[in-house]
Design an enzyme around this catalytic site. Structure first.
Site, PDB file in Angstrom:
ATOM      1  N   CYS A   1      90.675  41.063  48.097  1.00  0.00           N
ATOM      2  CA  CYS A   1      91.186  39.701  48.265  1.00  0.00           C
ATOM      3  C   CYS A   1      92.071  39.605  49.509  1.00  0.00           C
ATOM      4  O   CYS A   1      92.423  40.616  50.124  1.00  0.00           O
ATOM      5  CB  CYS A   1      91.990  39.271  47.030  1.00  0.00           C
ATOM      6  SG  CYS A   1      90.962  38.743  45.644  1.00  0.00           S
TER       7      CYS A   1
ATOM      8  N   HIS B   1      95.086  34.336  47.811  1.00  0.00           N
ATOM      9  CA  HIS B   1      96.116  34.096  46.792  1.00  0.00           C
ATOM     10  C   HIS B   1      97.438  34.683  47.240  1.00  0.00           C
ATOM     11  O   HIS B   1      97.506  35.481  48.186  1.00  0.00           O
ATOM     12  CB  HIS B   1      95.702  34.702  45.437  1.00  0.00           C
ATOM     13  CG  HIS B   1      95.515  36.200  45.464  1.00  0.00           C
ATOM     14  ND1 HIS B   1      96.557  37.091  45.355  1.00  0.00           N
ATOM     15  CD2 HIS B   1      94.393  36.946  45.586  1.00  0.00           C
ATOM     16  CE1 HIS B   1      96.095  38.325  45.397  1.00  0.00           C
ATOM     17  NE2 HIS B   1      94.778  38.281  45.541  1.00  0.00           N
TER      18      HIS B   1
END
Length: 305
Positions: A213, A200
């Site tokens: 992440c 992301h």
């Protein structure tokens, strides 16, 4: 008189034979020389484009004035290139920051790729996302050919991103972090369902800093969001895997950022033999997983009874 003309005719015939023989010998010798002459670079046409090469220099930002001077010496596109090579956002650069800067600035990030242009183990896989933790970078491959690459920030030392072969699961254009509701993650693409780990957009500080992440620039996260495939479910059961995500390598938290070492060795960030072997293993696992194939799409050679 008749005898005179006969002698003259014989003279012309003799001259003709001598001249013809000389020309024939010259042609034969010329052809022989052409056969013996080695082929030079001038005799051929280069079909491949020249290989781009550059060296790098290390610049340590000493002051705000130094930073302003450095930034003003580059165009906007050149600054973006320098930021990407340093895995950092512009607002994160401050006095004391070290930057690696190429001596040749060309507006094409792929020319500076630490990933190879082609990876044979991936040539039978339509789309592959490769994420290298060691050099904090991702690469996208289509049938083993490099499409693009870019910088990332993976998990920090206490919340590392696990290496392994994963698959694209689900995606969300805007996702709120379950760790902190103030963290908004645009163009989120999950590849570890239960752990909640995916790619992301989020700020890049120039080192691994996430909670697991894979942070990216917005344009890169958006590209993967639109390019990669999600899983296919039937009654909440996976019947088709999404795009493979291969997370490889380990970041050395006891050393300086590996891209800063490009000043010493401009090939330092390239994939090493161990990482290449890991990709080969993951590629074989991909081929062994029936959820990566649709029976109706297989040809006769690919069908295993």
């Amino acid at each position: 008189m008749k005898q005179k003309y006969t002698k003259l005719s014989l003279l012309f015939i003799g001259l003709f034979i001598i001249i013809f023989s000389a020309c024939k010998n010259d042609n034969t010798q010329e052809k022989q020389k052409e056969k013996e002459m080695p082929t030079t670079q001038l005799d051929t046409i280069a079909m491949e484009p020249p290989v781009f090469k550059t060296t790098y220099r290390l610049d340590s930002i000493s002051s705000r004035e130094h930073l302003d001077s450095l930034q003003n010496s580059f165009s906007e596109e050149e600054r973006k290139l320098v930021y990407a090579l340093n895995r950092i956002d512009a607002h994160r650069i401050k006095p004391g920051t070290q930057l690696i800067i190429p001596d040749s600035l060309v507006n094409d990030l792929n020319l500076y790729s630490p990933f190879p242009k082609s990876l044979d183990p991936l040539d039978s896989i339509g789309k592959t996302v490769v994420i290298s933790q060691r050099i904090q970078a991702f690469a996208l491959y289509e049938n083993g050919n490099l499409l693009q690459w870019g910088p990332v920030s993976t998990g920090k030392q206490t919340t590392g991103t696990p290496s392994g072969l994963y698959y694209g699961n689900y995606k969300a254009k805007r996702k709120i972090s379950t760790i902190d509701e103030s963290w908004v993650m645009p163009y989120y693409f999950n590849f570890m369902n239960f752990e909640g780990i995916g790619t992301h957009e989020y700020t890049l500080p120039g080192y691994p800093a996430s909670h697991g992440c894979v942070r990216m620039y917005r344009e890169d996260a958006k590209f993967i969001y639109e390019w990669a495939s999600m899983w296919e479910l039937e009654n909440d059961v996976i019947v088709q895997n999404g795009t493979p995500f291969m997370v490889i390598g380990e970041y050395d938290f006891n050393e300086v950022q590996p891209w800063l070492k490009l000043a010493e060795d401009n090939k330092f960030n390239e994939l090493n033999p161990e990482e290449m072997d890991t990709i080969k293993v993951y590629a074989q696992r991909y081929k062994n997983d029936p959820l990566n194939f649709k029976f109706e799409d297989l040809n006769e050679k690919e069908i295993v009874l």
